[in-house]
Design a protein around this motif. Sequence first.
Motif, PDB file in Angstrom:
ATOM      1  N   PHE A  15     131.884   5.943 -71.069  1.00  0.00           N
ATOM      2  CA  PHE A  15     133.217   6.553 -71.078  1.00  0.00           C
ATOM      3  C   PHE A  15     133.115   8.051 -71.346  1.00  0.00           C
ATOM      4  CE2 PHE A  15     136.586   8.070 -73.966  1.00  0.00           C
ATOM      5  CZ  PHE A  15     137.627   8.135 -73.057  1.00  0.00           C
ATOM      6  N   LEU A  16     132.254   8.447 -72.259  1.00  0.00           N
ATOM      7  CA  LEU A  16     132.072   9.864 -72.564  1.00  0.00           C
ATOM      8  C   LEU A  16     131.480  10.606 -71.369  1.00  0.00           C
ATOM      9  CD1 LEU A  16     130.744   9.629 -76.249  1.00  0.00           C
ATOM     10  CD2 LEU A  16     133.071  10.106 -75.452  1.00  0.00           C
ATOM     11  N   VAL A  17     130.629   9.922 -70.599  1.00  0.00           N
ATOM     12  CA  VAL A  17     130.094  10.525 -69.373  1.00  0.00           C
ATOM     13  C   VAL A  17     131.242  10.839 -68.415  1.00  0.00           C
ATOM     14  CG1 VAL A  17     128.724  10.062 -67.292  1.00  0.00           C
ATOM     15  CG2 VAL A  17     127.814   9.465 -69.553  1.00  0.00           C
ATOM     16  N   PHE A  18     132.154   9.888 -68.249  1.00  0.00           N
ATOM     17  CA  PHE A  18     133.323  10.095 -67.393  1.00  0.00           C
ATOM     18  C   PHE A  18     134.138  11.297 -67.854  1.00  0.00           C
ATOM     19  CE2 PHE A  18     137.953   8.850 -67.550  1.00  0.00           C
ATOM     20  CZ  PHE A  18     138.289   9.421 -66.326  1.00  0.00           C
ATOM     21  N   VAL A  19     134.463  11.344 -69.152  1.00  0.00           N
ATOM     22  CA  VAL A  19     135.281  12.438 -69.682  1.00  0.00           C
ATOM     23  C   VAL A  19     134.556  13.772 -69.538  1.00  0.00           C
ATOM     24  CG1 VAL A  19     136.353  13.392 -71.756  1.00  0.00           C
ATOM     25  CG2 VAL A  19     136.535  10.950 -71.285  1.00  0.00           C
ATOM     26  N   ALA A  20     133.250  13.776 -69.825  1.00  0.00           N
ATOM     27  CA  ALA A  20     132.478  15.017 -69.747  1.00  0.00           C
ATOM     28  C   ALA A  20     132.454  15.563 -68.320  1.00  0.00           C
ATOM     29  CB  ALA A  20     131.053  14.772 -70.248  1.00  0.00           C
ATOM     30  N   ILE A  21     132.260  14.677 -67.352  1.00  0.00           N
ATOM     31  CA  ILE A  21     132.226  15.115 -65.949  1.00  0.00           C
ATOM     32  C   ILE A  21     133.607  15.587 -65.505  1.00  0.00           C
ATOM     33  CG2 ILE A  21     131.926  14.310 -63.565  1.00  0.00           C
ATOM     34  CD1 ILE A  21     129.688  12.499 -64.598  1.00  0.00           C
ATOM     35  N   TYR A  22     134.627  14.820 -65.829  1.00  0.00           N
ATOM     36  CA  TYR A  22     135.995  15.130 -65.408  1.00  0.00           C
ATOM     37  C   TYR A  22     136.491  16.422 -66.054  1.00  0.00           C
ATOM     38  CZ  TYR A  22     140.769  13.941 -63.912  1.00  0.00           C
ATOM     39  OH  TYR A  22     142.002  13.945 -63.321  1.00  0.00           O
ATOM     40  N   LEU A  23     136.316  16.505 -67.376  1.00  0.00           N
ATOM     41  CA  LEU A  23     136.769  17.687 -68.105  1.00  0.00           C
ATOM     42  C   LEU A  23     135.861  18.878 -67.829  1.00  0.00           C
ATOM     43  CD1 LEU A  23     138.668  18.952 -70.222  1.00  0.00           C
ATOM     44  CD2 LEU A  23     137.146  18.070 -71.991  1.00  0.00           C
ATOM     45  N   ALA A  46     134.665  10.624 -60.767  1.00  0.00           N
ATOM     46  CA  ALA A  46     134.203  10.819 -62.143  1.00  0.00           C
ATOM     47  C   ALA A  46     134.021   9.486 -62.857  1.00  0.00           C
ATOM     48  CB  ALA A  46     135.190  11.710 -62.906  1.00  0.00           C
ATOM     49  N   ILE A  47     134.968   8.565 -62.678  1.00  0.00           N
ATOM     50  CA  ILE A  47     134.852   7.263 -63.342  1.00  0.00           C
ATOM     51  C   ILE A  47     133.713   6.454 -62.723  1.00  0.00           C
ATOM     52  CG2 ILE A  47     136.453   5.936 -61.900  1.00  0.00           C
ATOM     53  CD1 ILE A  47     136.324   5.749 -65.712  1.00  0.00           C
ATOM     54  N   PHE A  48     133.456   6.651 -61.425  1.00  0.00           N
ATOM     55  CA  PHE A  48     132.332   5.972 -60.784  1.00  0.00           C
ATOM     56  C   PHE A  48     131.008   6.444 -61.384  1.00  0.00           C
ATOM     57  CE2 PHE A  48     129.407   5.353 -57.076  1.00  0.00           C
ATOM     58  CZ  PHE A  48     129.438   3.969 -57.097  1.00  0.00           C
ATOM     59  N   CYS A  49     130.932   7.730 -61.722  1.00  0.00           N
ATOM     60  CA  CYS A  49     129.732   8.246 -62.403  1.00  0.00           C
ATOM     61  C   CYS A  49     129.562   7.558 -63.758  1.00  0.00           C
ATOM     62  CB  CYS A  49     129.837   9.752 -62.588  1.00  0.00           C
ATOM     63  SG  CYS A  49     129.780  10.704 -61.057  1.00  0.00           S
ATOM     64  N   GLY A  50     130.683   7.333 -64.446  1.00  0.00           N
ATOM     65  CA  GLY A  50     130.635   6.620 -65.721  1.00  0.00           C
ATOM     66  C   GLY A  50     130.127   5.196 -65.537  1.00  0.00           C
ATOM     67  N   THR A 299     138.477   1.899 -63.744  1.00  0.00           N
ATOM     68  CA  THR A 299     138.632   2.006 -65.196  1.00  0.00           C
ATOM     69  C   THR A 299     138.700   0.626 -65.829  1.00  0.00           C
ATOM     70  OG1 THR A 299     139.813   4.095 -64.951  1.00  0.00           O
ATOM     71  CG2 THR A 299     140.026   2.982 -67.062  1.00  0.00           C
ATOM     72  N   GLY A 300     139.401  -0.304 -65.160  1.00  0.00           N
ATOM     73  CA  GLY A 300     139.443  -1.672 -65.662  1.00  0.00           C
ATOM     74  C   GLY A 300     138.060  -2.290 -65.714  1.00  0.00           C
ATOM     75  N   GLY A 301     137.258  -2.034 -64.686  1.00  0.00           N
ATOM     76  CA  GLY A 301     135.897  -2.554 -64.668  1.00  0.00           C
ATOM     77  C   GLY A 301     135.030  -1.949 -65.755  1.00  0.00           C
ATOM     78  N   LEU A 302     135.088  -0.613 -65.893  1.00  0.00           N
ATOM     79  CA  LEU A 302     134.289   0.053 -66.923  1.00  0.00           C
ATOM     80  C   LEU A 302     134.743  -0.358 -68.318  1.00  0.00           C
ATOM     81  CD1 LEU A 302     132.099   2.072 -67.689  1.00  0.00           C
ATOM     82  CD2 LEU A 302     133.806   3.897 -67.527  1.00  0.00           C
ATOM     83  N   ALA A 303     136.059  -0.464 -68.514  1.00  0.00           N
ATOM     84  CA  ALA A 303     136.579  -0.860 -69.822  1.00  0.00           C
ATOM     85  C   ALA A 303     136.079  -2.246 -70.212  1.00  0.00           C
ATOM     86  CB  ALA A 303     138.109  -0.828 -69.806  1.00  0.00           C
ATOM     87  N   HIS A 304     136.007  -3.149 -69.244  1.00  0.00           N
ATOM     88  CA  HIS A 304     135.522  -4.502 -69.554  1.00  0.00           C
ATOM     89  C   HIS A 304     134.038  -4.488 -69.879  1.00  0.00           C
ATOM     90  CE1 HIS A 304     136.027  -8.803 -69.711  1.00  0.00           C
ATOM     91  NE2 HIS A 304     134.934  -8.954 -68.969  1.00  0.00           N
ATOM     92  N   MET A 305     133.272  -3.674 -69.159  1.00  0.00           N
ATOM     93  CA  MET A 305     131.840  -3.554 -69.467  1.00  0.00           C
ATOM     94  C   MET A 305     131.643  -3.034 -70.885  1.00  0.00           C
ATOM     95  SD  MET A 305     130.429  -1.882 -65.888  1.00  0.00           S
ATOM     96  CE  MET A 305     128.678  -1.993 -66.302  1.00  0.00           C
TER      97      MET A 305
END
Length: 450
Positions: A15-23, A46-50, A299-305
């Motif tokens: 999740f932090l990877v996603f935020v770091a890339i996006y932000l 960005a979320i796909f990178c996460g 995001t639903g997929g990453l959140a479940h992981m």
Amino acid sequence: MENKKTSNGLALLPFLVFVAIYLGSGIILQAKGVEMAFYQLPAPVAIFCGIISAFFILKGTAEEKFDALLEGCGNKDIIIMCTIYLLAGAFAGVSKAIGGVESTVNLGLTYIPAQYIAVGLFLITCFISISTGTSVGSIVAIGPIAVGLAEKSGLSLPFVLAAVMGGAMFGDNLSVISDTTIAATRTQGCEMRDKFRVNIYIAAPAAIITIILLLIFGRPEVIPPMQAYDYNIIKVLPYLLVLILSLIGVNVFVVLTLGIVVSGVIGLAYGNLTVITFSQEIFNGFLGMIEIFLLSMFTGGLAHMITKAGGIQYLLDKIQSMVKGRRSAEIGIGALVAMTDAAVANNTVAIIINGPIAKEMCNKYKVDPRRSAALLDIFSCIMQGVIPYGAQMLILLSFTKGTVTPFQLMPLLWYQWLLGISAIVSMYIPFADGLIKKNPWDWSKKEVNI
């Protein structure tokens, strides 16, 4: 979503990877002077990178991780949410194509007296945004008109633009077809009309005080002559139909489908559409929602992981040290979604990210999900309507050609600040909890009809 009780802080890294890339991409592009810098990198990428990073960081076999990803992407609430997005996009597209937005704007401009320009623009933008479900679309429709009226009347341009911004965020927060409302209600498992009923009691005091302030301080030096603008009341009806049917509790799929059909029939009758262009506008509406569709699914997929790996439980354990009961849990929900929105500059993304966390906090501290849905939407919209790098602020100020800065506007964003105060007061004085007291939440139910 399923939640195993293992606690693992490292599981939050994807999740932090996603935020770091996006932000990070936004900050870098902003420094280079790129316009709309925070919106250049598509959020689904960005979320796909996460997600990719999750396959390297989280424990387990590749098959186990892939199964967890698919289970999250295919979660019933995620699929329902994505389907509603598509229908909402189709309705908005068809209604705009037949001239519904233009007619609604012109209707307001025709009948609001010129001496009430500021409050009139606030009310018109409120209605446009609550009808169409988009703050950005409302700003695009009203912004150029607001600039022209401010120049003609001698009113402060930042003052007028702040009124437009407030109205846009009012509807974004409350509209039953807004992506923020869809995300908030689906992640919390409550009905849209119930969330609206809780939300409106919090938003109404802020809106009323804003109207009073605009009436007191918004009288123009020069009153421009009243003008009659072209409008067609029939083309406004689809918005009213969707709003009314949603609030009385008709199934959201039925409401949006009916809205699409009614808009299409009106367009065919007036010659704005043919059968082919009608179908094309529906599909264009679908395409306009692809980004938020993919973002929600990924995001639903990453959140479940992350949940299965113990990341959500770790975060809840940390929050628990600060949360002592229902009231502090509500404050925590508001603070989390506001901070996330400040990081990603997208209120829907902020809600989708924090929805599962808020739901867990609701279950633990018995925060009514109808209230948590309202708080998620309120605090994300407040932050989105204030940050200088948000799409709403950037687009609105683009109409001034650089003559107004975000920092001139921010002190005048009365509605957003008052909404925040109203939400915080409601945590201590339960003036918005009439529905909750009348119909207490059944904590044993697992699903809710939409």
